[in-house]
Design an enzyme around this catalytic site. Sequence first.
Site, short mmCIF file in Angstrom:
data_model
loop_
_atom_site.label_atom_id
_atom_site.label_comp_id
_atom_site.label_asym_id
_atom_site.label_seq_id
_atom_site.Cartn_x
_atom_site.Cartn_y
_atom_site.Cartn_z
N GLY A 69 0.82 -1.21 0.00
CA GLY A 69 0.00 0.00 0.00
C GLY A 69 0.85 1.26 0.00
CD GLN A 177 -7.14 -0.64 6.99
OE1 GLN A 177 -7.93 -1.56 7.20
NE2 GLN A 177 -5.89 -0.68 7.41
CB CYS A 323 2.37 2.98 9.98
SG CYS A 323 1.85 1.73 8.87
N1 PLP Z 1 -3.00 3.01 3.58
C1 PLP Z 1 -3.79 2.64 4.60
C2 PLP Z 1 -5.14 3.26 4.75
C3 PLP Z 1 -3.34 1.68 5.50
O1 PLP Z 1 -4.12 1.31 6.53
C4 PLP Z 1 -2.05 1.11 5.32
C5 PLP Z 1 -1.51 0.15 6.29
O2 PLP Z 1 -1.89 0.15 7.45
C6 PLP Z 1 -1.28 1.54 4.21
C7 PLP Z 1 -1.78 2.49 3.37
C8 PLP Z 1 0.07 0.97 3.96
O3 PLP Z 1 -0.03 -0.33 3.42
P1 PLP Z 1 1.22 -1.33 3.44
O4 PLP Z 1 1.37 -1.80 4.85
O5 PLP Z 1 0.83 -2.42 2.50
O6 PLP Z 1 2.40 -0.56 2.97
#
Ligand code: PLP
Length: 386
Positions: A69, A177, A323
């Site tokens: 993502g 999400q 994160c």
């Molecule tokens: N965007 C949203 C809304 C997310 O919840 C997340 C991860 O929690 C991401 C982007 C990032 O995705 P990835 O962990 O695959 O890099």
Amino acid sequence: MIYLDHNATTPLHPRAFEAMLPFLKELWANPSSPYRFGSQAKAAVEFGRGQIANCIGCKPSEVVFCSGGTESDNLALRGVVRALKSKGNHIVTTAIEHPAVLNTCKALENEGYRVTYLPVTEEGVVEMAALRASLCDGTILVTVMHANNETGVIQPVEEIATTTRARGVVFHTDAVQSAGKLDRKLAELGADLVTFSGHKLYGPRGVGVLYVREGTPLAPWMTGGTHEHGLRAGTENVAAIAGCAEAVTLAFEEAETEGHRLRSLRDRFELQVGAAIQAVRFNGSEAQRVPNTSNISFQDVDGESVVLGLDVRGICVSTGSACSTDDPEPSHVLRAMGLSPRAAQGSVRFSLGRDTCAADLDATVSALKDTVAHLRRVSSIRGDLE
Ligand code: PLP
């Protein structure tokens, strides 16, 4: 263990695991290699692309694979502004985006782009009037997430898409999400670019997708080979792509039934929490939400302490984005919804998933009641829930 943190990541579905195995064991060739062994790996990538295109309602040529993502968001934002540099330098986003978008916007501000961060209502929804008012001649990109990762609140992306299309502005939505949680073909949301990620829908980590509507101006931001229609250089992760495509297929097949099941479990859970514990606030619960997410503020306690207290009892939940766990600041999402720093700090996210059952949630309510009561007895924190 009771796992209620599916917005952070999900377990690999056994069928996704099975789909990956041939490409980890026998068919490990580089898909770009010219011999038959390579073509077999290439065929698997194209098969996965077709499966995903079918699920989201687009052409296979509109599917770009990348590492997740975060990379998909980066490709969308950096790719559009690079392609449209001569047209303008204004980007519109919201105050509640995931760091993958927010921090990319901040990095672009440092490169000279102008960014408008739209506010949200107290239910966590971006206001269309504010969005319309923010558009100007120099606007080249609007990026607004589909469902928020902390509250599950759904944004009016279809309406935004209609507005941006009429103004000739490119629109990206981060659907990490919402993908597979709503019975909705993502390409039909109307956005020009849509991001989603394998590990949030029972696929493997390290693979993500950017849907790129045909004709959308997008320049690669990474230099390298000509993989993925020249938009994302790097040897394809064949096993992860096969696993992701299988997981996406399953998630979209089951989205409707699983959505009903999770919504009724989540709503029952919130009723039970409200009945068992005084002074709680359900964040975003009046807005439309994805069915699996509940974000609750507990007065006079620290969300982090609730997470640790539940962990001791074998229950996995979180205070917000996985994160941001090293970030001591209260959630930017809840702050944008008008919660005080104190109330935002007392919040916990519960995100249900495929294996969640009523008994898990009953046990969680009981553990939560004890944990919160204990914390309130020992804590010196005092504040309201606004
Ligand atoms: N965007 C949203 C809304 C997310 O919840 C997340 C991860 O929690 C991401 C982007 C990032 O995705 P990835 O962990 O695959 O890099």
